[in-house]
Scaffold this active site. Structure first.
Site, PDB file in Angstrom:
ATOM      1  N   CYS A  64       5.455  -5.990   7.860  1.00 22.27           N
ATOM      2  CA  CYS A  64       6.493  -5.499   8.765  1.00 22.27           C
ATOM      3  C   CYS A  64       6.746  -6.542   9.846  1.00 22.27           C
ATOM      4  CB  CYS A  64       6.074  -4.180   9.394  1.00 22.27           C
ATOM      5  SG  CYS A  64       7.352  -3.460  10.470  1.00 22.27           S
ATOM      6  N   CYS A  99       4.815  -3.467  16.012  1.00 26.56           N
ATOM      7  CA  CYS A  99       4.452  -2.468  17.024  1.00 26.56           C
ATOM      8  C   CYS A  99       2.966  -2.623  17.336  1.00 26.56           C
ATOM      9  CB  CYS A  99       4.746  -1.064  16.507  1.00 26.56           C
ATOM     10  SG  CYS A  99       6.504  -0.768  16.188  1.00 26.56           S
ATOM     11  N   CYS A 134      -1.848   7.304   9.237  1.00 30.22           N
ATOM     12  CA  CYS A 134      -0.642   6.730   9.833  1.00 30.22           C
ATOM     13  C   CYS A 134      -0.990   5.550  10.733  1.00 30.22           C
ATOM     14  CB  CYS A 134       0.071   7.815  10.640  1.00 30.22           C
ATOM     15  SG  CYS A 134       1.607   7.268  11.380  1.00 30.22           S
ATOM     16  N   GLU A 179       0.825  -1.191   0.000  1.00 28.05           N
ATOM     17  CA  GLU A 179       0.000   0.000   0.000  1.00 28.05           C
ATOM     18  C   GLU A 179       0.870   1.257   0.000  1.00 28.05           C
ATOM     19  OE1 GLU A 179      -2.997  -0.139   3.014  1.00 28.05           O
ATOM     20  OE2 GLU A 179      -3.570  -2.202   2.551  1.00 28.05           O
ATOM     21  N   CYS A 226       3.436   8.711   0.522  1.00 31.76           N
ATOM     22  CA  CYS A 226       3.871   7.877   1.644  1.00 31.76           C
ATOM     23  C   CYS A 226       4.102   6.480   1.100  1.00 31.76           C
ATOM     24  CB  CYS A 226       2.798   7.872   2.739  1.00 31.76           C
ATOM     25  SG  CYS A 226       3.195   6.809   4.162  1.00 31.76           S
ATOM     26  N   CYS A 242       0.192  -0.475  15.512  1.00 32.96           N
ATOM     27  CA  CYS A 242       0.280  -0.349  14.057  1.00 32.96           C
ATOM     28  C   CYS A 242      -0.373  -1.546  13.371  1.00 32.96           C
ATOM     29  CB  CYS A 242       1.744  -0.227  13.632  1.00 32.96           C
ATOM     30  SG  CYS A 242       1.972  -0.048  11.845  1.00 32.96           S
TER      31      CYS A 242
END
Length: 408
Positions: free
Chosen positions: A162, A166, A383, A137, A155, A169
């Site tokens: 990932c 975290c 974000c 994305e 972005c 996220c």
């Protein structure tokens, strides 16, 4: 004779026929009669991609295939100005050169857009289908100020998923597959430019993935975006949650881009609770590396801080954060990010009053602070919200055409 043995014997023999000796003619005839050499086909994993290559590299590529150097300049223009997506579209190049590139496994390196969603504020999130059918994305964020100046920020993602996971996220919750190659990073910017029909002015490496775990490709993409796409280094930001030894490596390149460190906590205890990888990279060590980064590059480090209601958003946390920053850096800047809701998370977005109180406490301690304006929330493009079902397992049903941009 080496060229004759590489499959070009017939055409070369015809072109040289008036000038060659009888012995050479006999040798050429023998070569024609013998079975042609089979050029090995490259596997998909061996494919080579043109996007990401510099003009000098493309000139050398042209020379390697027996072409004039200026053909490399033409290649460069076709890739970065004309934006050709297939080698067969390189109409300015000789057909023989195009065929040789294809046969050798070269590809442009542009992937189809699987889906694009437009948020109510004009932010567009695109899902790009990679060659292995995994999806990444990227987000295009348009901003027009009161004076009519238009800014378009891309972005971009650096990994498929990932591995750092975290807790606040969404990307980490969707799993991790692999690092992106340089062309897969660059093409995100090119796709956003095509959707908006406008040049990207700013690039932030803040999409899916941890850029410092894929630093080689990130730096190669950064070079291409700067030199070939013509986006200024100062208009780019590389973000990291902190990976041991990588900030020092980045400092050695002395980029003019901004380093944004995702801090998210004023102390080690809270940071370990929300960022699992913090256990292997203590906060003091991270801040020491940030201090050395400033000394090495002269570039101020920006600190990202996601505000989680009841976890790290109290005024006391702001005071503690200010003390931490004063110990390790001069002229610190903190970018506050109110938490953006994601599925499966118990975290809550703080009230505006709490956000303003946190910002005021930092300012009282002489810390420069800004509050990020939330963009793309209703398209899950804000974000911390980037996630899809095909970042770990490949998409099985592949559409035959690119999808259209659709509103949320």
């Amino acid at each position: 004779m080496a060229l004759l043995q590489q499959g070009c014997s017939a055409s070369i023999a015809r072109s040289l026929r008036p000038h060659i000796s009888m012995a050479a003619a006999a040798a050429a005839a023998a070569a024609i009669a013998s079975p042609p050499m089979v050029v090995p086909r490259l596997r998909k994993t061996d494919a080579r991609f043109l996007i990401g290559m510099s003009e000098s590299e493309l000139r050398q590529l042209a020379l390697d295939y027996g072409q004039k150097s200026y053909r490399g300049k033409q290649l460069h223009d076709l890739l970065y100005k004309t934006r050709a997506k297939e080698i067969q579209d390189f109409s300015h190049l000789p057909q023989v050169f195009r065929e040789e590139l294809r046969e050798a496994g070269w590809r442009v390196g542009r992937s189809p857009i699987h889906r694009a969603v437009t948020a109510s504020d004009g932010t567009v999130k695109i899902l790009i289908r990679l060659e292995d059918n995994r999806l990444i994305e990227a987000v295009g964020i348009p901003v027009e100020d009161d004076k009519g100046s238009f800014r378009l920020t891309a972005c971009v993602s650096s990994q498929v998923g990932c591995p750092l996971r975290c807790s606040f996220c969404a990307t980490g919750k969707g799993g991790y597959s692999r690092n992106l190659l340089r062309h897969e990073i660059v093409e995100q910017v090119m796709a956003i430019e095509e959707i908006f029909k406008h040049r990207v002015t700013n690039v932030v490496f803040m999409g899916m993935g941890e850029p410092m775990l894929n630093l080689k490709s990130v730096l190669e993409a950064h070079r291409c975006l700067n030199k070939d796409i013509q986006i200024g280094q100062r208009m780019m930001t590389i973000s990291t949650v902190g990976v041991p030894n990588t900030i020092k490596m980045l400092a050695s390149h002395k980029l003019q881009s901004t380093l944004a460190v995702s801090l998210h906590a004023p102390n080690q205890k809270i940071r370990e609770e929300i960022i699992p990888s913090a256990k292997s990279y203590p906060l003091d060590a991270l801040m020491h590396d940030c201090k050395e980064y400033f000394q090495e590059t002269g570039r101020r480090v920006s600190f990202e801080y996601t505000l989680l209601a009841g976890t790290n958003d109290a005024v006391e946390h702001a005071v503690e954060l200010a003390e931490l920053l004063h110990c390790y850096s001069r002229g610190s800047h903190v970018n506050l990010i109110p938490f953006n809701p994601i599925d499966g998370s118990e975290y809550r977005r703080p009230y505006k009053k709490a956000v303003l109180a946190f910002a005021a406490a930092l300012e009282d301690k002489k810390i420069t602070v800004s509050v990020r304006q939330t963009r793309g929330l209703d398209a899950s493009a804000a974000c911390g919200q980037l996630r899809n079902d095909f970042q770990k397992s490949p998409l099985l049903e592949v559409p035959t055409t690119e999808s259209q941009i659709s509103p949320v």
